[in-house]
Write a protein that holds these residues in place. Structure first.
Motif: not given
Lengths: 387, 347, 340
Positions: A49-65
């Protein structure tokens, strides 16, 4: 002997689950190391579950705009300290709408306090749509666009998922932008620590002897330094006229100055343990060259351990960055990181008035927990052969 | 150099494939950051023996006697402190293994291989059987691709494993099967000499017997020479032609297996033989139970290292270290009293 | 009526694992007579260690995965079913270490590294007996002397890591014997030791057993150790006792094909004939054959019989029982085939 079947003891029949387990074992015999690691990692539910959260966080970071519905710098004094906008599914007549919407607002001057107060105007509905046009941005500083993942079409509608700050900027959008710096500073810092750590740890473990003893003492010395004052001192020494980029990288370097020691010790420990393994000696006696032993035997054997150690080091970096920025010694305005955002929640008045300003702290907690659980799972799965 | 063959009846003098002379390996004991040497552990001290081509030589002793270190020095997995290891493969000029370096050592290692004790740690768990058994073939550039697979299949078949298993990983195999994988790897380059370091001591009784039979079959098929390192005397007695008994880093007795077991010349050999539990409830139980503990090579007693535990010890044993002497029968023993004592064997 | 001190009947113990349920002990039965040494032999995975640990209720098996009966018959008291006791209750704790004690292969696991062996031995005694520290210490030194610990007065204050393997094993034996137990469970007590040290420890166990009149359950994979120490031998395979007999009957007149195979696998000091080991290997605990557990490796297996049913115990001689269809194995005994 007449009724043979009656003599069959019940326990002589192989039950179904055992067969199934057998089936699984046969498949495992050709399972690659990474597949075994995945099997073991998968058993650790929280880590998955945490891995999913971490991946989501990095997706958010990558596509912040793209993900942020607003320009994080867009100020509007009229929108100061807006509380989080409520999302509705039922309109004022109680009718259900599948597409969520926000109400329009009307402003009324309070006759007693003369403060402008806002109230929902339930007659106006602003539906939340996917891929709406909004504030223009430059994706990664390159692609010009104004399409956002979601938002409301009317630019005048108030749509603040996590409220707004004193300058009327959308906190949600700012947190999304802050994810980029906060999550990446951990990653970049760890990569830097990793380079230092693997070189020093590798030298220490591979050569052993006096080199090892000296390097271990150096590591112990570095680790014994109190980190906060050290960081404070170094960060305070940064010239105030540096650009965001310069500060960003300086902070990363400052953080890794301490961070590498843990990684160096992991690398050293693995290298020392591996040197004793019989299969390394077998490879040597088989005529395998030193480089090939290192690349094909040793590196794969400790890579998974290193990745796990790296994952566990990222949250430390995130916390360190947040702490420094919160104290005003790390990143500063106009950079946006969770720590910088939390600076605004420093005074009691604004917390009382606008408690949603603490939301970036929640992000720190979520990301640190997720990375820690993820790293724990990786560490347990790193050696799938040890039972 | 004349060959002192164990029995005069033998007409042909067997070629000495390995001649070890005065082999020593000392490990320094250091203290402090500057690693000042305060003592030496004489793990292997002046070891001399030879191995005949085609035979199985047992290297026997208890923990700390230096048998494993000796084996590792022979293969240059460890660098010996002193001594010569003359290897005569028969087809080319003999070489001193102890003096070889770099490329020459790599060439030599094709002829000498090792089987390890621990079937788990000696196989990289991340490699398939094909990679593991093929490792020496790849390292020496003998074969690759399809030819490599064919050769690995052949090797797996020769140790009794199914070639279809070559894409599997070691974790899919039991201890006995893993040991077979290790043996296949050791045989990949057609070595002449195989040093087997306790190859069966980690295995269960029935699997142990299978492995011993396999080793014997392979020896016959491939005319291999074995150096068989073991603490288990019943296994040594079963598989070895001649035996070297070690105690505290030194050779105490060298003899043909039958001679050694029926009439040991060294009191330590006698005690060792008597200590082995025999799987026969009717066997005579007049056991010699040694007093005290195995001598520590870091702190060896004066004179003969065995004297504090020896029931026959005299003054001379406490004062002088006996040399390894060749008796009239041709047997070698390191004991002052070898000529006077009549010791009991097991047969 | 023979004087039995410990009677294990149809013991089953298993563990759930991620790969499936492991039947570690699957219907094992044997009894231990007062004053005798019974050897329990078998290869790894035959359940011999779990059996011993289950007797003391330290195997970590939960109650629903245990069945059968372990009857302990203390002299002058009523028999107790150890399986009926709570796993950590006061009753079993009063027996554990006092009336039935255990020694292990690796003494380091039995001692805490942060206390001296003396303190741990004293503690073991004071747990069960009402004595002062000084009295217990005197008794401990006496016991260390008795197990021929070199320099007992000084070694009592040593930490476990300061002793050699053989001395640690002696210290553990001393601790196990402090309360003069009725039964000593010895789980591979000499496997980690060198031969000459093994000889010392085995003769020590034998002497003390005779002096105290206790019973010893000698768990080992080494047939030599069994031949030298035991009066009765139980051979285990995949969680079952397949043959049990007096030691001479096992070595000279083994009945069960597995026992025969095991004996044929052992190199003998007297002969150098080629070994004739049983083919194949012990099946994985997840892949137990149906019927007799040994049928897939048995040279005398009878298709349609051995792979279908579990043989029951058959008496084939003076205190010699075997679980095999070759000698009966059916409840009515009608399948007895003589001369095999």
């Amino acid at each position: 002997m007449s009724d043979k079947t009656a003599a069959v003891p019940t326990d002589s029949v192989t039950p179904g689950p055992e067969r199934l387990a057998l089936q699984k074992r046969v498949d495992l015999s050709v399972a690659s190391p990474s597949y075994l690691m995945w099997l073991k990692f998968r058993r650790h539910r929280l880590a998955v579950a945490s891995a999913v959260v971490v991946i989501m966080l990095y997706v958010i970071a990558a596509f912040a705009e793209f993900i942020a519905p607003h320009d994080p710098e867009k100020q509007n004094a009229l929108n100061a300290y807006q509380s989080p906008t409520q999302i509705h599914f039922f309109d004022n007549s109680g009718q259900f709408h599948l597409r969520p919407f926000v109400f329009g607002t009307t402003s009324v001057r309070n006759p007693d306090t003369f403060e402008l107060e806002f109230a929902d105007d339930t007659t106006v509905r602003h539906p939340i749509r996917l891929l709406v046009r909004g504030d223009p941005y430059k994706m990664w500083g390159v692609f010009q666009s104004d399409i956002h993942l979601f938002g409301v079409a009317d630019p005048d509608a108030k749509f603040f998922l996590l409220g707004s700050d004193k300058q009327g900027r959308d906190l949600f959008s700012r947190i999304v932008y802050g994810t980029r710096i906060s999550m990446s500073i951990g990653l970049v810092g760890v990569l830097l620590s990793f380079v230092i750590g693997i070189i020093i740890g590798g030298i220490s473990g591979y050569f052993g002897g006096v080199v090892d003893i000296v390097l271990q003492r150096v590591i112990e010395f570095v680790r014994s330094m109190p980190t906060i004052p050290l960081w404070l001192g170094l960060a305070a020494a940064l010239p105030s006229d540096w650009s965001i980029m310069q500060i960003y990288f300086s902070i990363t370097i400052i953080l890794s100055l301490i961070g590498w020691t843990g990684l160096a010790q992991v690398v050293r420990g693995r290298a020392l343990a591996l040197r004793e393994e019989d299969f390394i000696m077998a490879a040597r006696l088989s005529g395998t060259s030193q480089t090939r032993i290192i690349l094909r035997h040793m590196v794969p054997s400790f890579m998974s351990h290193i990745i796990a150690a790296l994952t566990l080091a990222v949250p430390e970096m995130i916390i360190a960055e947040t702490a420094l920025s919160f104290l005003g010694l790390g990143l500063r305005f106009p950079a946006i990181s969770w720590g910088v955002l939390l600076q605004e929640a420093q005074n009691l008045r604004s917390v009382a008035l606008a408690p949603w300003l603490l939301a970036p702290g929640g992000m720190v907690v979520i990301s640190v927990l997720a990375l820690n659980f993820f790293g724990d799972g990786l560490r347990d799965a790193a050696d799938p052969y040890r039972n | 150099m004349t060959d002192t063959g164990p029995t005069a009846i033998k007409t042909t003098v067997p070629r000495r494939i390995l001649d070890v002379r005065g082999l020593s390996k000392h490990f320094p004991v250091t203290v402090g950051i500057l690693r000042r040497e305060v003592a030496k552990i004489r793990a292997v001290d002046d070891v001399t023996f030879h191995v005949h081509a085609g035979e199985t030589l047992g290297l026997v002793g208890e923990s700390g006697c230096g048998k494993t270190t000796t084996g590792r020095c022979l293969l240059r997995a460890l660098d010996p402190t002193a001594g010569e290891i003359i290897f005569d493969p028969g087809d080319v000029e003999p070489v001193d293994v102890a003096a070889l370096k770099g490329k020459a050592l790599k060439v030599l290692r094709q002829d000498m291989q090792m089987v390890f004790q621990d079937p788990f740690s000696s196989l990289n768990p991340r490699w398939t059987l094909l990679d593991l058994v093929g490792e020496p073939l790849v390292a020496y550039g003998v074969s690759r691709g399809k030819a490599l697979e064919t050769r690995v299949a052949e090797l797996l078949r020769s140790v009794g494993l199914r070639p279809e298993y070559m894409r599997r990983y070691p974790h899919a195999f039991s201890g006995g099967e893993r040991q077979r994988i290790g043996i296949a790897r050791a045989l990949a380059l057609n070595p002449k000499l195989v040093v087997a370091d306790e190859p069966v001591s980690a295995l269960d009784v029935s699997v142990r017997a299978q492995t011993l039979n396999l080793l014997a079959d392979l020896q016959e098929e491939l005319s291999l020479t074995y150096i068989f390192i073991s603490h288990d005397l019943s296994v040594v007695q079963h598989i070895c032609d001649r035996v070297v008994v070690m105690y505290s880093g030194r050779v105490v007795e060298v003899a043909d297996t039958d001679d050694l077991f029926s009439a040991p010349l060294h009191p330590y050999t006698e005690a060792l033989l008597s200590a082995v539990p025999k799987p026969n409830p009717d066997a005579a139980k007049n056991r010699i139970v040694l007093k005290g503990e195995i001598a520590d090579p870091a702190n060896a007693p004066s004179g003969c290292a065995f004297h504090p535990r020896c029931t026959y010890a005299k003054d001379i044993c406490r004062q002088q270290a006996p040399p390894l002497t060749t008796m009239e029968s041709g047997r070698e023993v390191r004991c002052h009293l070898a000529a006077e004592l009549t010791l009991a064997g097991v047969n | 009526m023979v004087d039995v001190v410990l009677d294990v009947q149809n013991l089953r113990a298993g563990f759930p694992t991620p790969e499936g349920f492991v039947k570690a002990v699957d219907g094992a039965s044997f009894s231990v007579r007062r004053g005798e040494t019974i050897g329990v032999v078998g290869e790894s995975g035959c359940g011999k260690s779990i059996t011993a640990r289950t007797i003391l209720r330290i195997s970590g098996t939960s109650d629903q995965n245990l069945s059968g009966r372990i009857e302990y018959r203390p002299p002058g008291r009523n028999a107790i079913d150890l399986l009926g006791l709570r796993a950590n209750g006061p009753e079993i704790r009063a027996i554990r270490g006092a009336e039935i004690s255990m020694i292990f292969q690796e003494p380091m696991t039995a001692f805490s590294p942060v206390h001296t062996i003396g303190n741990q031995i004293v503690e073991a005694l004071r747990l069960h007996r009402d004595v002062t520290y000084e009295e217990a210490r005197v008794a401990a030194i006496g016991m260390l002397k008795r197990v021929e610990m070199s320099n007992a007065e000084r070694s009592i204050d040593a930490y476990p890591h300061q002793l050699s393997g053989g001395m640690r094993q002696r210290a553990m034996i001393a601790m196990a014997l402090m309360c003069s137990p009725q039964v000593l469970l010895a789980d591979e007590p000499t496997t980690a030791l060198d031969v000459t040290t093994q000889a010392q420890i085995l003769s020590l166990i034998r002497e003390i057993k005779e002096a105290l009149g206790m019973s010893v359950v000698m768990i080992t994979h080494d047939l030599g150790v069994v031949a030298e120490t035991s009066q009765t031998v139980a051979v285990m395979y995949l969680g079952r006792v397949v043959e049990i007999a007096p030691v001479r009957a096992i070595f000279n007149d083994a009945k069960h094909p597995y026992t025969k195979a095991l004996l044929a696998s052992v190199p003998k000091l007297e002969s150098r004939e080629r070994l004739e080991p049983v083919s194949g290997m012990v099946p994985s605990p997840f892949n137990r054959p149906s019927g007799c557990p040994f049928n897939d490796r048995c040279p005398a297996a009878m298709p349609g019989v051995c792979d279908v049913r579990m043989p029951s115990e058959t008496n084939v001689g003076d205190e010699h029982t075997v679980s095999c269809f070759l000698y009966g194995g059916d409840e009515d005994g009608s399948r007895r085939v003589d001369g095999l």
